[in-house]
Motif scaffolding. Structure first.
Motif, PDB file in Angstrom:
ATOM      1  N   VAL A   1      12.359  12.019  -1.193  1.00  0.00           N
ATOM      2  CA  VAL A   1      13.216  12.988  -0.520  1.00  0.00           C
ATOM      3  C   VAL A   1      14.351  13.447  -1.428  1.00  0.00           C
ATOM      4  O   VAL A   1      14.547  14.637  -1.649  1.00  0.00           O
ATOM      5  CB  VAL A   1      13.786  12.416   0.795  1.00  0.00           C
ATOM      6  CG1 VAL A   1      14.696  13.432   1.473  1.00  0.00           C
ATOM      7  CG2 VAL A   1      12.651  12.029   1.733  1.00  0.00           C
ATOM      8  N   CYS A   2      15.090  12.497  -2.009  1.00  0.00           N
ATOM      9  CA  CYS A   2      16.244  12.874  -2.840  1.00  0.00           C
ATOM     10  C   CYS A   2      15.931  12.890  -4.326  1.00  0.00           C
ATOM     11  O   CYS A   2      16.542  13.650  -5.085  1.00  0.00           O
ATOM     12  CB  CYS A   2      17.424  11.951  -2.568  1.00  0.00           C
ATOM     13  SG  CYS A   2      17.208  10.245  -3.164  1.00  0.00           S
ATOM     14  N   GLY A   3      15.011  12.050  -4.783  1.00  0.00           N
ATOM     15  CA  GLY A   3      14.710  11.985  -6.209  1.00  0.00           C
ATOM     16  C   GLY A   3      15.826  11.378  -7.033  1.00  0.00           C
ATOM     17  O   GLY A   3      15.849  11.533  -8.258  1.00  0.00           O
ATOM     18  N   ILE A   4      16.752  10.667  -6.396  1.00  0.00           N
ATOM     19  CA  ILE A   4      17.883  10.068  -7.110  1.00  0.00           C
ATOM     20  C   ILE A   4      17.699   8.558  -7.237  1.00  0.00           C
ATOM     21  O   ILE A   4      17.678   8.011  -8.340  1.00  0.00           O
ATOM     22  CB  ILE A   4      19.216  10.368  -6.393  1.00  0.00           C
ATOM     23  CG1 ILE A   4      19.483  11.866  -6.345  1.00  0.00           C
ATOM     24  CG2 ILE A   4      20.370   9.644  -7.083  1.00  0.00           C
ATOM     25  CD1 ILE A   4      20.705  12.242  -5.512  1.00  0.00           C
ATOM     26  N   ASP A   5      17.579   7.890  -6.110  1.00  0.00           N
ATOM     27  CA  ASP A   5      17.552   6.430  -6.082  1.00  0.00           C
ATOM     28  C   ASP A   5      16.127   5.899  -5.902  1.00  0.00           C
ATOM     29  O   ASP A   5      15.249   6.607  -5.399  1.00  0.00           O
ATOM     30  CB  ASP A   5      18.432   5.911  -4.943  1.00  0.00           C
ATOM     31  CG  ASP A   5      19.900   6.276  -5.144  1.00  0.00           C
ATOM     32  OD1 ASP A   5      20.342   6.288  -6.310  1.00  0.00           O
ATOM     33  OD2 ASP A   5      20.595   6.552  -4.145  1.00  0.00           O
ATOM     34  N   PRO A   6      15.897   4.644  -6.292  1.00  0.00           N
ATOM     35  CA  PRO A   6      14.573   4.045  -6.092  1.00  0.00           C
ATOM     36  C   PRO A   6      14.211   3.960  -4.613  1.00  0.00           C
ATOM     37  O   PRO A   6      15.087   3.774  -3.757  1.00  0.00           O
ATOM     38  CB  PRO A   6      14.724   2.651  -6.710  1.00  0.00           C
ATOM     39  CG  PRO A   6      15.887   2.749  -7.637  1.00  0.00           C
ATOM     40  CD  PRO A   6      16.821   3.742  -7.014  1.00  0.00           C
ATOM     41  N   ALA A   7      12.937   4.116  -4.316  1.00  0.00           N
ATOM     42  CA  ALA A   7      12.447   3.933  -2.949  1.00  0.00           C
ATOM     43  C   ALA A   7      12.320   2.433  -2.695  1.00  0.00           C
ATOM     44  O   ALA A   7      11.471   1.776  -3.288  1.00  0.00           O
ATOM     45  CB  ALA A   7      11.106   4.632  -2.769  1.00  0.00           C
TER      46      ALA A   7
ATOM     47  N   VAL B   1       7.007   5.872   5.396  1.00  0.00           N
ATOM     48  CA  VAL B   1       7.320   6.663   4.207  1.00  0.00           C
ATOM     49  C   VAL B   1       8.319   5.890   3.348  1.00  0.00           C
ATOM     50  O   VAL B   1       9.364   5.473   3.849  1.00  0.00           O
ATOM     51  CB  VAL B   1       7.928   8.026   4.594  1.00  0.00           C
ATOM     52  CG1 VAL B   1       8.312   8.812   3.344  1.00  0.00           C
ATOM     53  CG2 VAL B   1       6.944   8.823   5.447  1.00  0.00           C
ATOM     54  N   PRO B   2       8.023   5.686   2.060  1.00  0.00           N
ATOM     55  CA  PRO B   2       8.995   5.004   1.198  1.00  0.00           C
ATOM     56  C   PRO B   2      10.209   5.882   0.944  1.00  0.00           C
ATOM     57  O   PRO B   2      10.074   7.063   0.635  1.00  0.00           O
ATOM     58  CB  PRO B   2       8.201   4.759  -0.093  1.00  0.00           C
ATOM     59  CG  PRO B   2       7.131   5.798  -0.093  1.00  0.00           C
ATOM     60  CD  PRO B   2       6.793   6.060   1.343  1.00  0.00           C
ATOM     61  N   MET B   3      11.394   5.338   1.102  1.00  0.00           N
ATOM     62  CA  MET B   3      12.643   6.077   0.898  1.00  0.00           C
ATOM     63  C   MET B   3      13.685   5.159   0.285  1.00  0.00           C
ATOM     64  O   MET B   3      13.546   3.929   0.305  1.00  0.00           O
ATOM     65  CB  MET B   3      13.197   6.620   2.226  1.00  0.00           C
ATOM     66  CG  MET B   3      12.523   7.840   2.763  1.00  0.00           C
ATOM     67  SD  MET B   3      13.482   8.492   4.165  1.00  0.00           S
ATOM     68  CE  MET B   3      12.372   9.785   4.720  1.00  0.00           C
ATOM     69  N   CYS B   4      14.740   5.758  -0.224  1.00  0.00           N
ATOM     70  CA  CYS B   4      15.902   4.989  -0.665  1.00  0.00           C
ATOM     71  C   CYS B   4      16.741   4.625   0.554  1.00  0.00           C
ATOM     72  O   CYS B   4      16.559   5.174   1.651  1.00  0.00           O
ATOM     73  CB  CYS B   4      16.725   5.764  -1.689  1.00  0.00           C
ATOM     74  SG  CYS B   4      17.598   7.205  -1.003  1.00  0.00           S
ATOM     75  N   HIS B   5      17.682   3.723   0.355  1.00  0.00           N
ATOM     76  CA  HIS B   5      18.523   3.260   1.462  1.00  0.00           C
ATOM     77  C   HIS B   5      19.330   4.406   2.073  1.00  0.00           C
ATOM     78  O   HIS B   5      19.393   4.549   3.303  1.00  0.00           O
ATOM     79  CB  HIS B   5      19.473   2.171   0.955  1.00  0.00           C
ATOM     80  CG  HIS B   5      20.476   1.726   1.966  1.00  0.00           C
ATOM     81  ND1 HIS B   5      20.165   0.847   2.989  1.00  0.00           N
ATOM     82  CD2 HIS B   5      21.791   2.050   2.128  1.00  0.00           C
ATOM     83  CE1 HIS B   5      21.244   0.651   3.735  1.00  0.00           C
ATOM     84  NE2 HIS B   5      22.245   1.358   3.245  1.00  0.00           N
TER      85      HIS B   5
ATOM     86  N   LEU C   1       0.824  -1.204   0.000  1.00  0.00           N
ATOM     87  CA  LEU C   1       0.000   0.000   0.000  1.00  0.00           C
ATOM     88  C   LEU C   1       0.860   1.256   0.000  1.00  0.00           C
ATOM     89  O   LEU C   1       0.634   2.196  -0.785  1.00  0.00           O
ATOM     90  CB  LEU C   1      -0.907  -0.005   1.231  1.00  0.00           C
ATOM     91  CG  LEU C   1      -1.715   1.270   1.510  1.00  0.00           C
ATOM     92  CD1 LEU C   1      -2.743   1.498   0.409  1.00  0.00           C
ATOM     93  CD2 LEU C   1      -2.403   1.178   2.871  1.00  0.00           C
ATOM     94  N   VAL C   2       1.877   1.297   0.862  1.00  0.00           N
ATOM     95  CA  VAL C   2       2.705   2.493   1.002  1.00  0.00           C
ATOM     96  C   VAL C   2       3.558   2.727  -0.249  1.00  0.00           C
ATOM     97  O   VAL C   2       3.811   3.871  -0.626  1.00  0.00           O
ATOM     98  CB  VAL C   2       3.581   2.395   2.263  1.00  0.00           C
ATOM     99  CG1 VAL C   2       4.521   3.585   2.369  1.00  0.00           C
ATOM    100  CG2 VAL C   2       2.698   2.315   3.518  1.00  0.00           C
ATOM    101  N   PHE C   3       3.974   1.656  -0.910  1.00  0.00           N
ATOM    102  CA  PHE C   3       4.825   1.787  -2.097  1.00  0.00           C
ATOM    103  C   PHE C   3       4.033   2.008  -3.392  1.00  0.00           C
ATOM    104  O   PHE C   3       4.646   2.221  -4.439  1.00  0.00           O
ATOM    105  CB  PHE C   3       5.697   0.547  -2.264  1.00  0.00           C
ATOM    106  CG  PHE C   3       6.958   0.572  -1.444  1.00  0.00           C
ATOM    107  CD1 PHE C   3       7.997   1.433  -1.762  1.00  0.00           C
ATOM    108  CD2 PHE C   3       7.110  -0.269  -0.355  1.00  0.00           C
ATOM    109  CE1 PHE C   3       9.161   1.455  -1.014  1.00  0.00           C
ATOM    110  CE2 PHE C   3       8.269  -0.256   0.397  1.00  0.00           C
ATOM    111  CZ  PHE C   3       9.302   0.615   0.070  1.00  0.00           C
ATOM    112  N   THR C   4       2.711   2.000  -3.325  1.00  0.00           N
ATOM    113  CA  THR C   4       1.902   2.130  -4.536  1.00  0.00           C
ATOM    114  C   THR C   4       2.237   3.415  -5.291  1.00  0.00           C
ATOM    115  O   THR C   4       2.203   4.515  -4.730  1.00  0.00           O
ATOM    116  CB  THR C   4       0.403   2.131  -4.184  1.00  0.00           C
ATOM    117  OG1 THR C   4       0.074   0.886  -3.556  1.00  0.00           O
ATOM    118  CG2 THR C   4      -0.449   2.297  -5.435  1.00  0.00           C
ATOM    119  N   ASN C   5       2.588   3.273  -6.575  1.00  0.00           N
ATOM    120  CA  ASN C   5       2.882   4.398  -7.484  1.00  0.00           C
ATOM    121  C   ASN C   5       4.073   5.250  -7.048  1.00  0.00           C
ATOM    122  O   ASN C   5       4.196   6.399  -7.461  1.00  0.00           O
ATOM    123  CB  ASN C   5       1.652   5.292  -7.655  1.00  0.00           C
ATOM    124  CG  ASN C   5       0.489   4.554  -8.306  1.00  0.00           C
ATOM    125  OD1 ASN C   5       0.692   3.738  -9.196  1.00  0.00           O
ATOM    126  ND2 ASN C   5      -0.724   4.843  -7.851  1.00  0.00           N
TER     127      ASN C   5
END
Length: 292
Positions: A102-108, A131-135, A92-96
């Protein structure tokens, strides 16, 4: 940073009921069998979290709840991993969501607890505290958390106005492109947002990470810029950059580092006037082949 739509709360009660249960291990009964009244109490904390826009307060620690219940909810986060009983919460949280908001660089690829589950145990599986984030952002954020809620902006609740607040400053020299990024402290943001965004950039080393991406990214536009210059000179380069800016603003968001960079390059007379060719050289014989 960009805002994300808040995940639905339709499964709040069902998630608690299926995840917080007694279980047998080593011949002992462990865990906690949650009651309907306790579900009501935890959902009331979720409501408080939403009313306060995700800000921290002592009430959200849920200290009146039984310690065994708080411990069980804290442990239930592990059940959001793929293949486990709360995998639907993760989905659910990762949908779309593809890139880290936050950074717009790496995949969440990871879930961050906006308010840390070590302190706010009842919120450990609350979808709107996840919140989905990158590592890199997720792990760097751990050191930058401000327990009074005045630190990181909340992607679901701290709504950002539709204006340019990330700035790129262009430096040219020695055949290199040097770019610095910063939050515009004079932008018409809600009170305190500019300072908090600046704090996020520092805590997550975003400027350094953007700088590492710039030259690789801009090199992907080398051929288009050379062709535009050969066809229409400086104005051709400007038009190409403006079009790419519009495209990437729509594809990402206006304060993503890529359209921010493109806007700054469009306004740089030296870059559009030909210095781009020193930074992004293409052998003349390759260009001449285009005329054959």
């Amino acid at each position: 940073m960009r805002n994300l739509p808040a995940p639905t709360r339709d499964s709040d009660r069902a998630d608690l009921k299926k995840a917080i249960r007694h279980y047998r291990h080593g011949g002992k009964t462990l865990g906690h069998e949650i009651t309907d009244a306790e579900i009501d109490a935890v959902v009331a904390l979720y409501d408080r979290y939403e009313e306060d826009g995700g800000s921290a307060c002592s009430a959200l620690k849920g200290l009146p709840l039984p310690a065994s219940l708080r411990k069980a909810i804290h442990a239930a986060y592990d059940k959001t991993q793929n293949g486990r009983i709360l995998q639907s919460v993760r989905e659910l949280v990762f949908t779309n969501v593809e890139l880290c908001p936050v950074c717009g660089i790496d995949p969440a690829t990871e879930l961050d607890h906006h308010l840390p589950r070590s302190t706010f145990k009842p919120l450990a599986i609350h979808s709107r505290n996840l919140v989905p984030m990158c590592h890199l952002c997720n792990h760097a954020k751990l050191a930058g958390f401000d327990v009074d809620g005045g630190g990181f902006l909340h992607p679901y609740y701290d709504l950002l106005p539709d204006l340019d607040f990330l700035q790129a400053t262009i430096g040219l020299g020695g055949g290199a492109l040097v770019v610095s990024f910063a939050i515009d402290l004079a932008a018409a943001l809600p009170g305190g947002y500019a300072e908090r965004l600046s704090g996020q950039m520092q805590a997550l080393s975003l400027e350094e990470r953007y700088q590492q991406e710039v030259n690789t990214y801009i090199s992907s536009h080398a051929a288009a810029l050379h062709l535009a210059f050969r066809g229409s000179g400086q104005e051709g380069v400007r038009k190409t950059l403006r079009l790419q800016t519009r495209y990437e603003t729509k594809a990402f968001h206006r304060n993503h580092w890529r359209p921010t960079l493109l806007r700054a390059l469009t306004l740089n007379d030296a870059f559009t006037g030909g210095v781009f060719a020193e930074i992004l050289p293409i052998p003349e014989e390759m260009l001449e082949d285009l005329d054959d």
